[in-house]
Design a protein around this motif. Structure first.
Motif, short mmCIF file in Angstrom:
data_model
loop_
_atom_site.label_atom_id
_atom_site.label_comp_id
_atom_site.label_asym_id
_atom_site.label_seq_id
_atom_site.Cartn_x
_atom_site.Cartn_y
_atom_site.Cartn_z
N LEU A 106 0.84 -1.35 0.04
CA LEU A 106 0.11 -0.01 0.00
C LEU A 106 1.03 1.24 0.09
CD1 LEU A 106 -3.00 -0.95 2.51
CD2 LEU A 106 -2.97 -0.80 -0.11
N LEU A 107 2.05 1.18 0.38
CA LEU A 107 2.94 2.26 0.12
C LEU A 107 3.10 2.79 -0.98
CD1 LEU A 107 5.74 1.76 3.01
CD2 LEU A 107 4.16 3.71 2.89
N GLN A 108 3.08 1.99 -2.01
CA GLN A 108 3.18 2.13 -3.30
C GLN A 108 1.97 2.74 -3.98
OE1 GLN A 108 4.90 -1.36 -4.88
NE2 GLN A 108 6.76 -1.79 -3.64
N SER A 109 0.93 2.62 -3.36
CA SER A 109 -0.34 3.18 -3.86
C SER A 109 -0.15 4.76 -4.17
CB SER A 109 -1.45 2.84 -2.98
OG SER A 109 -1.36 3.62 -1.93
N LYS A 110 -1.19 4.96 -5.11
CA LYS A 110 -1.37 6.34 -5.73
C LYS A 110 -1.61 7.45 -4.43
CE LYS A 110 -4.51 5.71 -8.56
NZ LYS A 110 -5.36 6.24 -9.57
N GLU A 111 -2.48 6.68 -3.57
CA GLU A 111 -2.69 7.61 -2.32
C GLU A 111 -1.54 7.95 -1.45
OE1 GLU A 111 -4.13 4.85 -3.43
OE2 GLU A 111 -6.57 5.29 -3.45
N ALA A 112 -0.87 6.80 -1.05
CA ALA A 112 0.37 6.97 -0.17
C ALA A 112 1.46 7.74 -0.73
CB ALA A 112 0.61 5.61 0.18
N VAL A 113 1.56 7.68 -2.04
CA VAL A 113 2.41 8.42 -2.75
C VAL A 113 2.22 9.79 -2.91
CG1 VAL A 113 3.77 8.69 -4.86
CG2 VAL A 113 3.45 6.39 -4.08
N ALA A 114 0.85 10.20 -3.18
CA ALA A 114 0.58 11.40 -2.92
C ALA A 114 0.71 12.30 -1.86
CB ALA A 114 -0.96 11.55 -3.65
N GLU A 115 0.30 11.50 -0.66
CA GLU A 115 0.32 11.88 0.70
C GLU A 115 1.87 12.32 0.94
OE1 GLU A 115 -1.41 13.33 4.13
OE2 GLU A 115 -2.44 12.76 2.30
N ALA A 116 2.70 11.40 0.66
CA ALA A 116 4.09 11.23 0.92
C ALA A 116 4.85 12.61 0.12
CB ALA A 116 4.96 10.09 0.71
N ASP A 117 4.45 12.68 -1.12
CA ASP A 117 4.98 13.81 -1.88
C ASP A 117 4.42 15.13 -1.33
OD1 ASP A 117 6.19 12.27 -3.60
OD2 ASP A 117 4.69 12.07 -5.14
N ALA A 118 3.38 15.54 -0.84
CA ALA A 118 2.89 16.52 -0.34
C ALA A 118 3.72 16.90 0.81
CB ALA A 118 1.06 16.44 -0.06
N ALA A 119 3.88 15.85 1.80
CA ALA A 119 4.48 16.07 3.03
C ALA A 119 5.61 16.49 2.98
CB ALA A 119 4.30 14.68 3.88
N TYR A 120 6.48 15.97 1.78
CA TYR A 120 7.96 16.23 1.24
C TYR A 120 7.97 17.68 0.95
CZ TYR A 120 12.60 16.06 -0.83
OH TYR A 120 13.97 15.99 -1.55
#
Length: 382
Positions: A309-323
């Motif tokens: 799930l870390l590779q899912s679009k939702e998790a990646v988008a959340e990580a990018d926004a936090a970055y």
């Protein structure tokens, strides 16, 4: 007559008591033990212990020995000293150890509050009340007999006071009887409840196992308890695998994948247990090991689901926004801090997605259990 070494002998008589509370409480009357037989000492010790228990309930366990010693010293002084005590056993049981409340307050002893050591306020109130009663009766008698001589009026006042005193004592006795009865009823109720609790506990321990019927298993024997725990962990491991691999909008696909995962998980569990316990291991040892192996499988499935799930679009988008938000803060080490924030945000997003998919999986199973799906396959609700 003074006995040589009498003081040391008296000290040894009380020092021989094993309980420190008894030695402290009986210190003012050490002379008494030299005059009591062994049988009398046993009887007296029981009375002393009861008095200490009463004082511990009124004041505190630590203060009880000191309070009893003070009472014995006061009663001995009241008697005029040890030389005036002709019957040590009778004096100890009838006077020395007995609490003498001067009022209805159970904390009162000769007008002194046992818990505070000060004058008993209830006794003061009683004295004030009696003085007021005497004044009231005197005024009433003088109003009824204004022409009587003083001696006659005093005699009538005393008669009325005695009548009121007798009535007050009768009422107090009724209250004491009622209090004793209430205490006995409470004690009986506590005893009945204790018996019921003991019977229920005994019945619980004697209940057979709900699964295999083994007697005296407290409702569930260890083997069946391990089996239930294993089944629960296997079910959680299966749900973790199905929730991230199945199309949750297709109930048939969910049912098919669930059956396949259950078979694969049980096979994996059997192989792991055989590897851990050996081919010819004791069944009890295997039953004990299975929950631990099943828990390890469940944890591995959870870690794998989170990695997926870390590779899912939702998790990646959340990580990018936090970055990006971390980079905008700027400062020394902003990039490293942003990477750490992004990693934490992605992990939280993956955990949220996993919880959501598990909830959707359970909803799919419940809806499938409520109605048969095409093909006649019925999915049992998880």
């Amino acid at each position: 007559m003074v006995v040589p070494g009498g003081g040391r002998q008296q000290e040894r008589a009380v020092a021989g008591l094993s309980d420190l509370r008894l030695r402290v409480a009986l210190a003012p009357v050490t002379w008494l033990w030299l005059q009591l037989s062994r049988r009398q000492q046993k009887v007296a010790l029981r009375s002393v212990e009861r008095a200490l228990d009463v004082l511990a309930g009124i004041a505190s366990p630590a203060a009880a020995p000191r309070l009893l010693a003070s009472r014995l010293a006061d009663r001995l002084m009241e008697a005029g000293g040890k030389d005036r005590v002709r019957d040590p056993m009778g004096w100890l049981l009838g006077r020395g150890l007995v609490q003498r409340p001067a009022c209805p307050d159970v904390r009162c002893d000769d007008g002194i509050r046992l818990d505070t050591g000060s004058d008993c306020p209830t006794c003061g109130n009683i004295v004030h009340t009696r003085r007021a009663l005497r004044a009231q009766i005197t005024a009433l008698v003088e109003a009824e007999r204004p022409y009587s001589d003083p001696a006659t009026r005093r005699a009538e006042v005393d008669r009325c006071l005695r009548k009121e005193t007798v009535l007050e004592e009768q009422q107090a006795q009724s209250r004491r009887v009622r209090t004793v009865r209430e205490v006995e009823q409470r004690q009986q109720a506590i005893a009945r409840r204790r018996v019921l609790e003991e019977e229920a506990e005994l019945a619980r321990w004697q209940a057979p196992c709900a699964d295999c019927g083994l007697p005296e298993s407290a409702g569930l024997c260890p083997t069946c308890s391990h089996r239930r725990r294993t089944e629960k962990l296997v079910g959680e491991a299966v749900d973790l695998a199905v929730s991230v691999r199945a199309d949750l909008s297709d109930a048939s696909a969910v049912a098919e994948l669930t059956q396949q995962c259950e078979a694969d998980t049980h096979a994996l569990l059997a192989v792991a247990c055989e590897r851990a316990c050996g081919a010819d291991a004791d069944p009890a040892w295997v039953a004990f090991t299975e929950p631990q192996v099943a828990e390890r499988i469940r944890n591995e499935r959870r870690s794998a689901a989170l990695r997926l799930l870390l590779q899912s679009k939702e998790a990646v988008a959340e990580a990018d926004a936090a970055y990006q938000a971390g980079l905008r803060r700027g400062g020394r080490g902003a990039e490293e801090a942003a990477e750490q924030v992004a990693e934490e945000a992605g992990r939280r997003a993956a955990e949220f997605l996993l919880r959501r998919r598990l909830g959707e999986l359970h909803s799919v199973r419940q809806r499938a259990a409520a109605r048969p799906i095409p093909g006649g396959v019925v999915i049992d609700a998880a």
